[in-house]
Scaffold this motif. Sequence first.
Motif, PDB file in Angstrom:
ATOM      1  N   ALA A   1       0.834  -1.208   0.000  1.00 53.07           N
ATOM      2  CA  ALA A   1       0.000   0.000   0.000  1.00 53.07           C
ATOM      3  C   ALA A   1       0.869   1.257   0.000  1.00 53.07           C
ATOM      4  N   VAL A   2       1.959   1.226   0.768  1.00 53.11           N
ATOM      5  CA  VAL A   2       2.894   2.362   0.770  1.00 53.11           C
ATOM      6  C   VAL A   2       3.516   2.524  -0.609  1.00 53.11           C
ATOM      7  N   ALA A   3       3.882   1.397  -1.236  1.00 54.23           N
ATOM      8  CA  ALA A   3       4.468   1.455  -2.576  1.00 54.23           C
ATOM      9  C   ALA A   3       3.469   2.042  -3.577  1.00 54.23           C
ATOM     10  N   VAL A   4       2.211   1.632  -3.462  1.00 58.68           N
ATOM     11  CA  VAL A   4       1.171   2.153  -4.359  1.00 58.68           C
ATOM     12  C   VAL A   4       1.067   3.670  -4.220  1.00 58.68           C
ATOM     13  N   LYS A   5       1.093   4.164  -2.992  1.00 56.58           N
ATOM     14  CA  LYS A   5       1.003   5.613  -2.772  1.00 56.58           C
ATOM     15  C   LYS A   5       2.204   6.332  -3.385  1.00 56.58           C
ATOM     16  N   HIS A   6       3.396   5.774  -3.198  1.00 56.96           N
ATOM     17  CA  HIS A   6       4.599   6.408  -3.748  1.00 56.96           C
ATOM     18  C   HIS A   6       4.573   6.409  -5.272  1.00 56.96           C
TER      19      HIS A   6
ATOM     20  N   ILE B   1      -3.649 -13.369  -5.179  1.00 58.08           N
ATOM     21  CA  ILE B   1      -3.504 -11.984  -5.627  1.00 58.08           C
ATOM     22  C   ILE B   1      -4.769 -11.198  -5.307  1.00 58.08           C
ATOM     23  N   ASP B   2      -5.923 -11.819  -5.567  1.00 59.20           N
ATOM     24  CA  ASP B   2      -7.194 -11.146  -5.257  1.00 59.20           C
ATOM     25  C   ASP B   2      -7.304 -10.864  -3.760  1.00 59.20           C
ATOM     26  N   GLU B   3      -6.905 -11.813  -2.927  1.00 61.66           N
ATOM     27  CA  GLU B   3      -6.948 -11.603  -1.479  1.00 61.66           C
ATOM     28  C   GLU B   3      -5.982 -10.492  -1.084  1.00 61.66           C
ATOM     29  N   LEU B   4      -4.792 -10.500  -1.658  1.00 63.58           N
ATOM     30  CA  LEU B   4      -3.813  -9.459  -1.370  1.00 63.58           C
ATOM     31  C   LEU B   4      -4.345  -8.082  -1.741  1.00 63.58           C
ATOM     32  N   LEU B   5      -4.974  -7.978  -2.906  1.00 66.65           N
ATOM     33  CA  LEU B   5      -5.531  -6.698  -3.348  1.00 66.65           C
ATOM     34  C   LEU B   5      -6.593  -6.199  -2.371  1.00 66.65           C
ATOM     35  N   ARG B   6      -7.390  -7.108  -1.847  1.00 65.60           N
ATOM     36  CA  ARG B   6      -8.419  -6.716  -0.887  1.00 65.60           C
ATOM     37  C   ARG B   6      -7.781  -6.097   0.356  1.00 65.60           C
ATOM     38  N   TYR B   7      -6.701  -6.712   0.822  1.00 58.98           N
ATOM     39  CA  TYR B   7      -6.007  -6.174   1.997  1.00 58.98           C
ATOM     40  C   TYR B   7      -5.331  -4.845   1.686  1.00 58.98           C
ATOM     41  N   VAL B   8      -4.743  -4.724   0.496  1.00 57.30           N
ATOM     42  CA  VAL B   8      -4.094  -3.457   0.124  1.00 57.30           C
ATOM     43  C   VAL B   8      -5.111  -2.326   0.133  1.00 57.30           C
ATOM     44  N   HIS B   9      -6.295  -2.586  -0.425  1.00 56.14           N
ATOM     45  CA  HIS B   9      -7.340  -1.556  -0.464  1.00 56.14           C
ATOM     46  C   HIS B   9      -7.718  -1.091   0.939  1.00 56.14           C
TER      47      HIS B   9
ATOM     48  N   HIS C   1      -5.792  -0.501   3.306  1.00 52.20           N
ATOM     49  CA  HIS C   1      -4.793   0.465   3.760  1.00 52.20           C
ATOM     50  C   HIS C   1      -4.866   1.785   2.996  1.00 52.20           C
ATOM     51  N   LEU C   2      -5.643   1.810   1.927  1.00 55.24           N
ATOM     52  CA  LEU C   2      -5.748   3.006   1.102  1.00 55.24           C
ATOM     53  C   LEU C   2      -7.025   3.767   1.447  1.00 55.24           C
ATOM     54  N   THR C   3      -6.997   5.065   1.242  1.00 56.25           N
ATOM     55  CA  THR C   3      -8.156   5.896   1.545  1.00 56.25           C
ATOM     56  C   THR C   3      -9.211   5.740   0.462  1.00 56.25           C
ATOM     57  N   ALA C   4     -10.383   5.253   0.861  1.00 55.27           N
ATOM     58  CA  ALA C   4     -11.463   5.057  -0.105  1.00 55.27           C
ATOM     59  C   ALA C   4     -11.845   6.386  -0.749  1.00 55.27           C
ATOM     60  N   GLY C   5     -12.007   6.360  -2.065  1.00 57.21           N
ATOM     61  CA  GLY C   5     -12.422   7.556  -2.785  1.00 57.21           C
ATOM     62  C   GLY C   5     -11.326   8.564  -3.045  1.00 57.21           C
ATOM     63  N   ASP C   6     -10.080   8.221  -2.723  1.00 59.51           N
ATOM     64  CA  ASP C   6      -8.970   9.137  -2.986  1.00 59.51           C
ATOM     65  C   ASP C   6      -8.672   9.154  -4.478  1.00 59.51           C
ATOM     66  N   ILE C   7      -9.078  10.225  -5.146  1.00 60.72           N
ATOM     67  CA  ILE C   7      -8.941  10.296  -6.606  1.00 60.72           C
ATOM     68  C   ILE C   7      -7.506  10.520  -7.042  1.00 60.72           C
ATOM     69  N   THR C   8      -6.607  10.807  -6.096  1.00 59.98           N
ATOM     70  CA  THR C   8      -5.202  11.001  -6.461  1.00 59.98           C
ATOM     71  C   THR C   8      -4.478   9.676  -6.629  1.00 59.98           C
ATOM     72  N   LEU C   9      -5.071   8.581  -6.156  1.00 64.20           N
ATOM     73  CA  LEU C   9      -4.432   7.276  -6.267  1.00 64.20           C
ATOM     74  C   LEU C   9      -4.817   6.600  -7.581  1.00 64.20           C
ATOM     75  N   PRO C  10      -3.881   5.897  -8.210  1.00 63.50           N
ATOM     76  CA  PRO C  10      -4.240   5.124  -9.415  1.00 63.50           C
ATOM     77  C   PRO C  10      -5.117   3.944  -9.038  1.00 63.50           C
ATOM     78  N   SER C  11      -5.910   3.475  -9.980  1.00 61.73           N
ATOM     79  CA  SER C  11      -6.729   2.291  -9.721  1.00 61.73           C
ATOM     80  C   SER C  11      -5.815   1.075  -9.602  1.00 61.73           C
ATOM     81  N   LEU C  12      -6.246   0.116  -8.816  1.00 60.59           N
ATOM     82  CA  LEU C  12      -5.440  -1.053  -8.493  1.00 60.59           C
ATOM     83  C   LEU C  12      -6.148  -2.296  -8.992  1.00 60.59           C
ATOM     84  N   HIS C  13      -5.432  -3.145  -9.761  1.00 60.00           N
ATOM     85  CA  HIS C  13      -6.069  -4.287 -10.407  1.00 60.00           C
ATOM     86  C   HIS C  13      -5.175  -5.514 -10.382  1.00 60.00           C
ATOM     87  N   ARG C  14      -5.800  -6.671 -10.495  1.00 62.62           N
ATOM     88  CA  ARG C  14      -5.061  -7.895 -10.748  1.00 62.62           C
ATOM     89  C   ARG C  14      -4.700  -7.942 -12.233  1.00 62.62           C
TER      90      ARG C  14
END
Length: 412
Positions: free
Chosen positions: A319-324, A345-353, A355-368
Motif C-alpha cells: 500500500a505504501v508502494a502504491v502511494k509512492h 492476488i485477489d486476497e492481497l488486493l483486498r487487503y491493500v485496499h 490500507h488506502l483511503t477510499a475515494g482518494d482520486i489522487t491514487l491510481p486504480s489497483l487491479h489484478r
Amino acid sequence: MNQITGTRLSPDLTGANVEDAGEHNRAVVLRCIHRQAPISRAEIARQTGFTKPAIARIVDRLLDEGLIIEARRRHGLRGQPAIELEINPDAFFAIGINIDRDHLTIVAVDAVGNVRARVHHEKRYVRPAEFMQLTADAISHFQRSRLIDDAHLAGIGLAMPDWLGEISFLGMPDDYSDWMEFDVRAALENLTQHPVFIENETNAAALAELDYGLGAESRSFFYIAINACLGGGLVLDGSGHRGAMALSGEIGWLPIANDRDKTAQKVDLLGEKVTLFFLYKFLAEHGIRASVPQDLLSLDGHGRALVSKWLKEMSAHLAVAVKHIGMIVDPDAIIIGGRLPIRMIDELLRYVHEHLTAGDITLPSLHRASLGEDASALGAAAMPMGAALMLASADAVQRTRSPLKFMDRLNN
C-alpha cells in the motif's frame, strides 16, 4: 495532413496522407487493427483521421500481404453490412522464453497472442548450460511438431531478471554465478537464424499486458510482479519505459520501515519481503512445506490461514508502494501479477485496499493483472511480434540489449 477536425487522436494512431509516409501510415493502420479488432474500415478512418480512400489502399495492401483478414460482416445496422478486419493469426509466430530463479517457461504464440505450444520446467536455479539445452529442445519440438511455421517466425524473445546470478538469494548455489559470465545473447544467436530480443522479465510482462491485456483500456500503468523475486515494470503512453540506465520499475529496492523493531534506525527492502521465496520461508518456519506455486493451492486450513496472515502483512508494505508510485509516476493504473496464484492476488488486493483511503482520486486504480503466470514468457514473445507488426511497443534496443551487470552500468 487530412484529418477529421475536432477529433482527438491517439499519439500512435496519427499519420499523414502523403506518398512518402506510406510505411508510417501502414504501421498506424496495423496498430489500430491490432488494438481494436474486430474493426471496420470506417472505424479505422475515424480512429486515425485518414481519408476513406487512403484507408482502402492501406487495407488492400495489408490483405494482400496476409497480415490481416476479413473476419465477418457486421449486421444489424442500416445500409450495407460493414466488413470487420482482424490481424491474421498465422501472419507471424514468435517464441518467448522466461528464465527465473525457480522456473523456465517457453511458449510459441501466433500473431494475436494465442499460445500454440508451451514447455514448462518447474525447477530452481537452472544453470546456463542446462538452460540452453532445454531451450534448444523446446524450439526443436515446436518446429518438428509443426506447431509454428518457421518461415513466418518473427524471432525469439528472452525475458529474464537483471543481475541473474549476481545478487545472492535464498538457497542460491555457488555455481549459479556462472550466469554473470555467460553471454546469453550470443548463445541464443548461435542457436537460431532468427532475430533475438532480450528484456527484463517484468518489463516483458508489462509489454504483454500492453499488447494483450490491460493495454486495451490503459496506456500508462505500473506492473508489480510477485515472483521468486519482486519486480516492477513501467508503461507510459503505450510504450515500455526503462529509464536512462534501464533501471525504471526496480521496485524491489524500495525501502520500507523495519516493523520488527520500532525504535531501530533501520529499513528493509521491499524485495526482501514480498516474494514467493520469502512466502515459502515463512510457511516453513511454521511447519508447512511449499516450494512451488502449485503447493499453495493444496494447503489445509492451517496453511491457508498462514498465507492470509503473510498477505495481510505484505499488503501494508505494498500500500505504501502504491502511494509512492501514484505520487511520483501518476499512472492510470497499478496492476499486480506474477506467479502468485490468482486467488491469492485477489486476497492481497483486498487487503491493500484496506490500507488506502477510499475515494482518494489522487491514487491510481489497483487491479489484478489480466495475464497469468506466463505473462513474462508472453511478453518475451511480444517483443519480436511487436517488431514484425510495427506496434508502438516495439523497441529496437531489445535487439542489442543483454541483462544488466554492475560493470555494464558503469560503462554506459
